[in-house]
Motif scaffolding. Structure first.
Motif, PDB file in Angstrom:
ATOM      1  N   TRP A  71       0.723 -23.799 -32.400  1.00  0.00           N
ATOM      2  CA  TRP A  71       0.036 -22.986 -31.388  1.00  0.00           C
ATOM      3  C   TRP A  71       0.967 -21.901 -30.857  1.00  0.00           C
ATOM      4  N   ARG A 126       3.018 -14.602 -32.901  1.00  0.00           N
ATOM      5  CA  ARG A 126       2.573 -13.670 -33.948  1.00  0.00           C
ATOM      6  C   ARG A 126       1.520 -12.697 -33.406  1.00  0.00           C
ATOM      7  N   ASP A 127       0.575 -13.203 -32.616  1.00  0.00           N
ATOM      8  CA  ASP A 127      -0.468 -12.346 -32.045  1.00  0.00           C
ATOM      9  C   ASP A 127       0.110 -11.288 -31.103  1.00  0.00           C
ATOM     10  N   VAL A 128       1.029 -11.708 -30.248  1.00  0.00           N
ATOM     11  CA  VAL A 128       1.656 -10.758 -29.307  1.00  0.00           C
ATOM     12  C   VAL A 128       2.416  -9.680 -30.088  1.00  0.00           C
ATOM     13  N   CYS A 129       3.148 -10.098 -31.091  1.00  0.00           N
ATOM     14  CA  CYS A 129       3.915  -9.128 -31.874  1.00  0.00           C
ATOM     15  C   CYS A 129       3.019  -8.210 -32.703  1.00  0.00           C
ATOM     16  N   ALA A 130       1.895  -8.720 -33.176  1.00  0.00           N
ATOM     17  CA  ALA A 130       0.947  -7.890 -33.925  1.00  0.00           C
ATOM     18  C   ALA A 130       0.364  -6.799 -33.029  1.00  0.00           C
ATOM     19  N   ALA A 131       0.191  -7.098 -31.753  1.00  0.00           N
ATOM     20  CA  ALA A 131      -0.341  -6.106 -30.819  1.00  0.00           C
ATOM     21  C   ALA A 131       0.660  -4.995 -30.547  1.00  0.00           C
ATOM     22  N   ARG A 179       3.706 -20.621 -32.261  1.00  0.00           N
ATOM     23  CA  ARG A 179       3.989 -19.641 -33.310  1.00  0.00           C
ATOM     24  C   ARG A 179       2.829 -18.664 -33.469  1.00  0.00           C
ATOM     25  N   SER A 180       1.603 -19.159 -33.422  1.00  0.00           N
ATOM     26  CA  SER A 180       0.446 -18.270 -33.603  1.00  0.00           C
ATOM     27  C   SER A 180       0.342 -17.275 -32.449  1.00  0.00           C
ATOM     28  N   HIS A 181       0.642 -17.704 -31.237  1.00  0.00           N
ATOM     29  CA  HIS A 181       0.583 -16.789 -30.088  1.00  0.00           C
ATOM     30  C   HIS A 181       1.699 -15.749 -30.138  1.00  0.00           C
TER      31      HIS A 181
END
Length: 154
Positions: A141, A147-152, A143-145
């Protein structure tokens, strides 16, 4: 159990690694530092006292190689293990920290940032973790968050 950073040759081979984003190094000094005013030339940059970030204790890197082309060498006065420590020292002294721009955005608030006046390669900031954490639901969980923050940020 989870780290963000630049994968180096000294990174343990068993670690899991996932690239997050590309970044570039910039110089950072406290407000009022001499480099916060005027043009930052290779000579002015090299003449300052620097804090260097290295987990392995090395004191030279790509910036130093680029400065060599100008016949310059910077004075590393201390080596620390992380960018937040380097920025804390630069904030409270006349030291110059060279840090990844995007990776340290919020940590640099209230400081003066400038492009390093020599050519340096881009870096990849990655997420690193031990394989024993692969299946852990909370770790997945987190790691996925991240990744999401960095993708933004892209």
């Amino acid at each position: 159990d989870l780290e963000t950073g630049v994968v180096a040759q000294t990174t343990a081979p068993e670690l899991r690694v996932q690239a997050l984003f590309r970044d570039r190094f910039i110089g950072v000094v406290r407000m009022g530092h001499p480099l916060s005013q005027g043009e930052v030339t290779p000579a002015r940059y090299a003449a300052g006292r620097h804090v260097y970030v290295s987990r392995q204790g090395v004191d030279k890197g790509p910036i130093d190689e680029s400065l060599k082309a100008f016949g310059l060498e910077r004075k590393i006065v201390t080596i620390v293990g992380g960018f937040s420590t380097a920025l804390a020292l630069a904030r409270a002294s006349d030291l110059i920290a060279s840090v990844p721009e995007r990776h340290t955005g919020n940590l640099r608030a209230g400081m003066h940032s400038f492009p390093i006046p020599v050519s340096t390669p881009e870096i990849t900031v990655s997420l690193l973790w031990h394989p024993r954490q692969d299946a852990d639901p909370a770790h997945r969980w987190l790691r996925s968050h991240i990744r999401d923050v960095c993708a933004a940020l892209r």
